[in-house]
Design an enzyme around this catalytic site. Structure first.
Site, PDB file in Angstrom:
ATOM      1  N   MET A  95       4.695   6.098  10.738  1.00  0.00           N
ATOM      2  CA  MET A  95       5.686   5.143  11.224  1.00  0.00           C
ATOM      3  C   MET A  95       5.896   5.216  12.741  1.00  0.00           C
ATOM      4  SD  MET A  95       6.093   3.740   8.380  1.00  0.00           S
ATOM      5  CE  MET A  95       7.489   2.649   8.213  1.00  0.00           C
ATOM      6  N   HIS A 114      -0.159  -1.624   4.641  1.00  0.00           N
ATOM      7  CA  HIS A 114       1.138  -2.253   4.917  1.00  0.00           C
ATOM      8  C   HIS A 114       1.660  -2.863   3.617  1.00  0.00           C
ATOM      9  CE1 HIS A 114       4.253  -4.209   7.195  1.00  0.00           C
ATOM     10  NE2 HIS A 114       3.975  -5.332   6.558  1.00  0.00           N
TER      11      HIS A 114
END
Ligand code: GAR
Length: 221
Positions: A95, A114
Site C-alpha cells: 500500500m 487490485h
C-alpha cells in the site's frame, strides 16, 4: 524443467494473497515455475511476514518511516530485491505509492493485484464504491504497473456478481476469494512465458479463454 522465475513479493499487511502464492509456488512445490526469493514488507508488524517465515521464505522489512523521501525508500527496496536475486516484483496488498524511477526500472517486471475490474474503481475503497455505483459485477485485476495509480496493461481479471444483500464485507470476501485464484493463475502464465506487452497492452497466449456470457440477474430462459 525451465529455470523458475525468481520473484520478490511486496506486502504491507494481512498477506492472504501472499499465502495463495505460497500455496501455489512455495518451497513445498516441486518443479514450481515461480520461486519466491524474497517477501518484503514496508511495515514491521505486517501479519504476512509470519506467513512467509512459516513457509521458510526469506523476509526483509524496509520500514518507510525510516526514510526521508519516497526516492530513498524505493532505492532501499530496490537494493534488497536485487540482493535476493529476484528478477520480477509482485505487489500483494502493498500500500505504498512507487516513484517513477522504481516503476521505470521494473517496467514489465512489476505486477499488482487490485480489488476491482480496472479501469473501474482505481484507488481505495473499491468495494464501497462498487456498491454505491450499483454495478452488477465487480472483481479483481492483475496488471503490469505504470506511473498512474492502478493503471497498466491488464493481464487477467476475475468477475464476481454483486448480490442484493451485499455489504462491503460480503462483497470484499467474494472478491478476495477470486483474487486468491487469479494471482497464481496470472503469475503462472507470466512465468511460463505466455504474457508479452505490445503497444502497452498485455497479450496472453496459449491459455484457455473464458467463454460464455455472464448475466446478473441470471438469464432464465
Ligand atoms: C487485496 O484485496 C488487494 O487486492 C488489495 O489489498 C488487499 C490485500 O490483502 N490491494 C490494493 O488495494 C492495492 N491497490 P492481503 O494482504 O490479504 O493480500
Amino acid at each position: 524443467m525451465a529455470t523458475p522465475l525468481k520473484v520478490a513479493v511486496l506486502i504491507s499487511g494481512r498477506g492472504s494473497n501472499l499465502q495463495a502464492l505460497i500455496d501455489a509456488f512455495g518451497p513445498q512445490i516441486a518443479d514450481s515455475p515461480v520461486k519466491i526469493a524474497l517477501v518484503l514488507s514496508n511495515r514491521p508488524d505486517a501479519p504476512g511476514l509470519d506467513r512467509a517465515a512459516n513457509a521458510g521464505l526469506k523476509t526483509e522489512i524496509v520500514d518507510h518511516k525510516a526514510f526521508q523521501s519516497r526516492e530513498d525508500f524505493d532505492v532501499a527496496m530496490d537494493r534488497e530485491i536485487r540482493a535476493a536475486g529476484a528478477a520480477f516484483v509482485v505487489m500483494a496488498g502493498f500500500m505504498r505509492l512507487l516513484t517513477p524511477q522504481f516503476v521505470t526500472a521494473w517496467k514489465d517486471k512489476l505486477v499488482n493485484i487490485h480489488p476491482a475490474l480496472l479501469p473501474a474503481f482505481p484507488g481505495l475503497n473499491t468495494h464501497r464504491r462498487a456498491l454505491d455505483a450499483g454495478v452488477r459485477f465487480h472483481g479483481a485485476t492483475v496488471h503490469f504497473v505504470r506511473h498512474e495509480t492502478d493503471s497498466g496493461p491488464i493481464i487477467a481479471q476475475a468477475a464476481v456478481p454483486v448480490l442484493p444483500d451485499d455489504d462491503e464485507s460480503t462483497l470484499a470476501a467474494r472478491v478476495l476469494q477470486a483474487e486468491h485464484k487469479l494471482y497464481p493463475l496470472a503469475l503462472r502464465l507470466i512465468a511460463q512465458g505466455n504474457v508479452r506487452v505490445e503497444d502497452d497492452r498485455a497479450i496472453v497466449s496459449d491459455a484457455p479463454l473464458a467463454d460464455g456470457v455472464l448475466f446478473n440477474p441470471a438469464l432464465t430462459s
